[in-house]
Design a protein around this motif. Sequence first.
Motif, mmCIF file in Angstrom:
data_model
loop_
_atom_site.group_PDB
_atom_site.id
_atom_site.type_symbol
_atom_site.label_atom_id
_atom_site.label_comp_id
_atom_site.label_asym_id
_atom_site.label_seq_id
_atom_site.Cartn_x
_atom_site.Cartn_y
_atom_site.Cartn_z
ATOM 1 N N ASP B 4 -11.578 -13.997 12.767
ATOM 2 C CA ASP B 4 -11.414 -12.648 12.240
ATOM 3 C C ASP B 4 -12.628 -12.164 11.471
ATOM 4 O O ASP B 4 -13.157 -11.104 11.711
ATOM 5 N N ARG B 49 -6.325 -5.232 7.556
ATOM 6 C CA ARG B 49 -6.237 -6.693 7.452
ATOM 7 C C ARG B 49 -7.049 -7.287 6.311
ATOM 8 O O ARG B 49 -6.532 -8.159 5.609
ATOM 9 N N GLN B 52 -5.004 -6.638 3.246
ATOM 10 C CA GLN B 52 -3.865 -7.568 3.138
ATOM 11 C C GLN B 52 -4.336 -8.943 2.693
ATOM 12 O O GLN B 52 -3.699 -9.607 1.873
ATOM 13 N N TYR B 291 -10.398 -12.385 4.778
ATOM 14 C CA TYR B 291 -9.620 -12.624 5.996
ATOM 15 C C TYR B 291 -8.508 -13.594 5.624
ATOM 16 O O TYR B 291 -8.512 -14.139 4.515
ATOM 17 N N ASP B 292 -7.571 -13.804 6.552
ATOM 18 C CA ASP B 292 -6.437 -14.669 6.220
ATOM 19 C C ASP B 292 -6.892 -16.129 6.145
ATOM 20 O O ASP B 292 -6.937 -16.839 7.146
#
Lengths: 88, 298
Positions: B4, B49, B52, B291-292
């Motif tokens: 990502d 994203r 988040q 990013y996650d």
Amino acid sequence: MPQQSSQEHEVAELITQSLNLDTDPNAIDPAQPLYREGLGLDSIDLLELSLVISKKYGFQIKSDDPENVSVFSSLGDLARTIKNRRTK
Amino acid sequence: MKQDWQSQTERGTSFWLRTIVWLALNFSRGLARALLYPISAFFLLLAERPRQASCNYLTRIKEKPTGWLDAFHHYHTFAQTILDRVFVFAGRADFLDLNVQGFDLLESQMDKGEGCLLLGAHVGSFEMLRGLGVIRRHLPIKALVNQENSPIIRTLFECLNPDLAAKVINIGTADSLVGIDQHVGQGGMLAILGDRDVHGGKRVSCDFLGDPAYFPTAPVLLAHLLKVPVILFYCLHRGPGRYEISFERFAERIELPRQNRDAAVREWIKRYVARLEQHCQLAPYNWFNFYDFWDQGD
């Protein structure tokens, strides 16, 4: 099993032993890439391999050597380089 | 998924970055700083994203729900470090207020002529520290980075300071590390960040802020191969132009056994992650992985 010269076989054994690989050294195709897809080595493995080679064969692989990419491109290329440059 | 942060298009980045750098270097730092507010808001609204990811991280670190304001503060902190880095790379960073701890560790390595591994994270500004170290202190630092990330930002900083750009080694090629032992053997320093799991690289899972996340094993393996001390470093943003820079001894040597090597690597990573958590708690908004981070996919 792919055809290996005796020099290639010696280097194949060095690779599997020094990097602790499960791969059978006889199964490494001399024309197959060592890096990533191919034998699956990464840049740290190749650093480790270069250290082992300089210790065993007495020559240094330098960072600014334009031939480095081809040195590690395959077992066949690596074995040829060692044959040409070894000092012991 | 792990790609990502690599594949996120840097929307609008090029335009904003060029504008603000031009304004900063030709007009005033104050004007550029003022513009960081709308720019941070722009990026906050633009992409869901990363926002988040920011809220997810902040909720973990603050142990309470977080919202837009927190995420804005997070983005704005990141933006400030990028702008300060512009001034560092341009050699015009006299305004910086630096509090440096543990620099004697590096000096003693230099005195001994012994190389070392500098291990950091995407917490605070690694590049600013590198710029300061090379420009002001003439430290023999080479940095290992993944250049697939942020091509636009990279190009801009390359233009600002080509000398610094030349001291970067891109990890993503077969021979990128070959010969690095010679740099370190001559007393050179090698800087690497240990938090981002690079796509396709060796990694281990380790608990971080409550859940398992992947960490690259590269720093530990490199320290083992190069047989040099490992020094942790952080450059935390503490306010406008204010940074807290710290160096601390992580390991005199990392020696991995041939048997059970993976378990030994994991132990070192756990120690690294414990220090990482502490630095995140010290300066929560300095975490610059948008990013996650806890994604368990490939």
